[in-house]
Design an enzyme around this catalytic site. Structure first.
Site, short mmCIF file in Angstrom:
data_model
loop_
_atom_site.label_atom_id
_atom_site.label_comp_id
_atom_site.label_asym_id
_atom_site.label_seq_id
_atom_site.Cartn_x
_atom_site.Cartn_y
_atom_site.Cartn_z
CG LEU A 274 -44.71 52.37 30.07
CD1 LEU A 274 -45.16 52.75 28.75
CD2 LEU A 274 -44.96 50.52 30.10
CG HIS A 275 -44.41 58.25 32.28
ND1 HIS A 275 -43.25 58.13 31.40
CD2 HIS A 275 -44.93 59.45 31.84
CE1 HIS A 275 -43.08 59.34 30.65
NE2 HIS A 275 -44.12 59.95 30.69
CG LEU A 276 -51.49 55.10 32.65
CD1 LEU A 276 -52.19 55.03 31.38
CD2 LEU A 276 -52.47 54.09 33.61
#
Length: 356
Positions: A274-276
């Protein structure tokens, strides 16, 4: 033996014909995968073209060829992008461009006479021009028996094909290994202190290795979460913290007053973990090269962080719409004035008007 052999005394053949006459037509056997790309056979030397740029599978029953793009750069059928790992139908009369609207090909289905086949089981084909049609193809069937020298040449060609097949298999294996390494790349990079620009007990921030704008950071949780699909109700606080860290990055950026930023997630990320994304809206970067790159940040494929938080608060999970991957193929459109552009170079030149 009905089916692809057809009825009566004929059987079909399919050929991939170079419209610019670069080489002799390539035979596509029924329901057999053939890989086309940069090679001696196609005489394509363009390094933007993968050695296995497309996979072709002819269906003699249905009268078309399935085209699957394997290379990174776009292949096109009638000017429409095929899409990475996507399949489209190539029909007679349509044009396949192997990569970047270059190297045009058509397909030709032809009937081969079984009587000629009986007379000359060891026939060969001469070079066929790019505007050949099915009837023209049959004119190039030789009815005389092959000479000993021809037989030796055919044996040598068979050995060469076997070697190419072995090389292609090895390349496919290497490609899969590379894709696995690429997919897991974030996990390695986020643990390397030299790439970290911020870290706390919950998240780490790194610069995107292939930034798509002047400023492009990634906020990643230390907890192993593969993607938004794996996010659950108990992760709400984590996502809120990731958003706050992203907003802090923008506030501390010296150019934050001159540039706008967006915070969000890709609906279907290309990399695991997961990465923003925290990205400035100038999109000035040599790493922004393809329609897919642009549309992944400038369509609903890019999920705003605030919208993700709202979904989590209401539903306890994040829902991705069906068919969202099709957004990567739509026409390039400026995110400022909504003008449509044909190519990435045209788009980049246009953006200079908004971001001098």
């Amino acid at each position: 033996m009905r089916g692809w052999r057809g009825l009566g005394n004929t059987m079909r053949a399919c050929w991939l014909v170079s419209k610019d006459g670069r080489h002799q037509p390539i035979h596509l056997a029924h329901l057999t995968c053939v890989f086309i790309g940069r090679s001696q056979e196609t005489k394509i030397t363009d390094k933007k073209c993968s050695r296995q740029q497309v996979q072709l599978k002819a269906d003699y029953n249905k009268g078309y060829v399935l085209v699957k793009q394997l290379g990174i750069n776009p292949s096109n059928v009638n000017s429409e992008d095929v899409g990475k790992d996507k399949e489209v139908k190539l029909k007679p009369g349509q044009i396949l461009h192997i990569v970047n609207q270059l190297y045009p090909y058509t397909i030709q289905f032809a009937e081969e006479s079984s009587e000629i086949k009986k007379l000359s089981p060891k026939r060969s084909y001469e070079e066929i021009s790019s505007n050949s049609n099915s009837s023209t193809l049959n004119k190039y069937i030789k009815t005389e028996h092959s000479s000993p020298r021809d037989l030796e040449r055919k044996k040598e060609k068979t050995k060469q094909r076997q070697t190419v097949t072995q090389v292609n298999s090895a390349e496919m294996s290497e490609k899969k290994d590379f894709q696995r390494m690429w997919n897991q790349g974030l996990k390695v990079t986020m643990q390397d202190p030299k790439f970290q620009i911020y870290k706390d007990d919950t998240v780490v921030v790194i610069k995107d290795k292939y930034p798509k704008a002047r400023f492009h950071w990634l906020v990643l949780p230390l907890e192993p979460i593969s993607s938004l699909k794996a996010v659950r109700e108990n992760h709400l606080n984590l996502l809120q913290h990731m958003n706050k860290v992203g907003e802090k990055l923008v506030q501390e950026c010296q150019d934050s007053k001159a540039l706008k930023f967006r915070l969000g997630y890709h609906a279907i990320p290309s990399m695991s973990h997961l990465h923003l994304h925290v990205i400035s809206q100038d999109f000035e970067s040599p790493c922004l090269k393809t329609k897919k790159h642009w549309n992944s940040f400038n369509t609903d494929y890019f999920l705003e962080s605030k919208d993700v938080l709202e979904m989590m608060e209401q539903d306890g999970k994040v829902t991705v719409k069906d068919g969202v991957s099709e957004l990567l193929k739509i026409t390039l459109t400026c995110h400022v004035c909504r003008q449509q552009l044909s190519t990435i170079p045209q788009l980049k030149e246009h953006l200079k008007k908004h971001f001098p």
